[in-house]
Design an enzyme around this catalytic site. Sequence first.
Site, PDB file in Angstrom:
ATOM      1  N   GLU A 221      74.709   2.000  56.899  1.00 27.88           N
ATOM      2  CA  GLU A 221      75.717   1.432  56.147  1.00 27.88           C
ATOM      3  C   GLU A 221      75.615  -0.046  56.291  1.00 27.88           C
ATOM      4  O   GLU A 221      76.505  -0.793  56.774  1.00 27.88           O
ATOM      5  CB  GLU A 221      77.113   1.894  56.568  1.00 27.88           C
ATOM      6  CG  GLU A 221      77.274   3.328  56.328  1.00 27.88           C
ATOM      7  CD  GLU A 221      78.810   3.819  56.587  1.00 27.88           C
ATOM      8  OE1 GLU A 221      79.516   3.307  57.109  1.00 27.88           O
ATOM      9  OE2 GLU A 221      78.967   4.990  56.382  1.00 27.88           O
TER      10      GLU A 221
ATOM     11  N   GLU B 273      75.403  11.411  55.103  1.00 31.88           N
ATOM     12  CA  GLU B 273      76.562  11.471  55.986  1.00 31.88           C
ATOM     13  C   GLU B 273      77.405  11.989  55.091  1.00 31.88           C
ATOM     14  O   GLU B 273      77.841  11.711  53.731  1.00 31.88           O
ATOM     15  CB  GLU B 273      77.094  10.270  56.448  1.00 31.88           C
ATOM     16  CG  GLU B 273      76.437   9.999  57.753  1.00 31.88           C
ATOM     17  CD  GLU B 273      76.953   8.726  58.404  1.00 31.88           C
ATOM     18  OE1 GLU B 273      78.366   8.663  58.291  1.00 31.88           O
ATOM     19  OE2 GLU B 273      76.411   7.981  59.042  1.00 31.88           O
TER      20      GLU B 273
END
Length: 490
Positions: A173, A293
């Site tokens: 991220e 994810e």
Amino acid sequence: MISISARVANSSGPAVSRYLYSHFAEHLGRCIYPGIWVGDSQVIENEGGIRLDVVSALKKLRLPALRWPGGCFADNYHWRDGIGPRQSRPKRYNLWWLQPEKNEFGTHEFIRFCDMIGAEPYICTNVGSGTVEEARSWIEYCNSHQSTALADERAQNGSPHPFNVKFWGVGNESWGCGGSMYPEYYANLFRQFATYMKATDRSISLVACGSHPGIPEWDAIFLERMKGTEHLVDYLALHIYSAQGISDLHYSDEDYYQVLGQIQIMDSNLSRAAELCRAHSTSDHRIKVILDEWGTWFKEAQTSNGLYQQSTMLDAIFAALSFHCFHRHASDLFMTNMAQTINVLQALILTEGPNMCCTPTYHVYDLLSGHRDGKVLPVEAQIPVTTTKDGHAVPAASLSATEKDGELTLSMVNTSLDETINLSVALDCGAADQELTIRMLTADNVRAHNTPKEPDTVKPTDVQAAITSGKLSLILPPFTVASVQVPLRK
Ligand code: AHR
């Protein structure tokens, strides 16, 4: 009662990568400590600090790969903190999940855990607060076959044989907790990190940080900047969570369909990323998509409780429908890692002291495991659809079929909260008439769940069925996941 007639065709499509059934464990809440690592506990049975009840449950699932150490934690983790004698490892503070990090579970413990459960390790490196040399040297430490200072140190720490870690993430991220970067900036860093990481071990595969649904433009900008160095990117990884703002146990019927409807968001983002990856692949280097994810993230899961939430039949139906969606992306999707393995978000296992339970989601991984590496067989059916308040379509039923080594795996889902489905499936792929045992996961109440004290409220049962004149007939109760394996005629 809804009657549905379906047909499994006699032609096979792309193979379902086994890695679609992979998982993710982060230093967050109670996932690692005490979900996996209990150190010197005299109360919880363990082997060298790793709890054995969890190992035995996960071993049955044969998870293909396990991603570690994060998540956001990855860009706050310095791997040297987690090697060497336990008593000399530094105590740190976990910046993102606001908890102490004792570093007892490091690289060697992770590799040992992966070996114990039979999963391939997948390590995410620190780009946000780490250096190129730190990422590169971690690879040398893990994988070098030469006698270098780092490989010798690995041997001194108890592992003379290289770990051969194949999958390496380059940051997590990076648009958020991994450094709040712009895609152009991340692309430059990726090129720099990846150059040295691949030079250290040419056999590894690198996973680049991709988008979440709120910033779809990230992927195109990143891939555009990789022109000329596409060979450095093996996979583009997306993160997509669902169910935010909804309660884990106290959801309304409308909420239930809304969560299932969000699979359409995964579906459209996977299509978009797949198209981009194909467009940026070259004739000798194919870039594929990873869903790094995913899963439900209910409103109860907060940093203050280590992102803990319960898992009900909604999670089971959501997982099964998602896997059916992933099978439809089999040509482009290489891996998916649900978040997270133990005690965090859509967990497979929940622990409480020395007790544990497997969640309904765990049972879905088990029921659908026959699909791994199987070739997709097209399924034709007319299926009624419910449209949610936010305009997403939820099919009343979903079927997915694959073929591997002369055996059909068929999984079926009834998503309806109140309608039973009378299902008839014509097996044109060539199954002989026979009696069959179907494995079924359902419950009296959709909100039913397991707890470490009551671990068997939701568990699969065996139901007898038959194939007659080439057709499998089955009654699917509301909110049910079912699967069956059938030998096919040669
Ligand atoms: O899985 C929990 C967190 O969700 C991860 O650490 C992060 O990558 C994502 O935002």
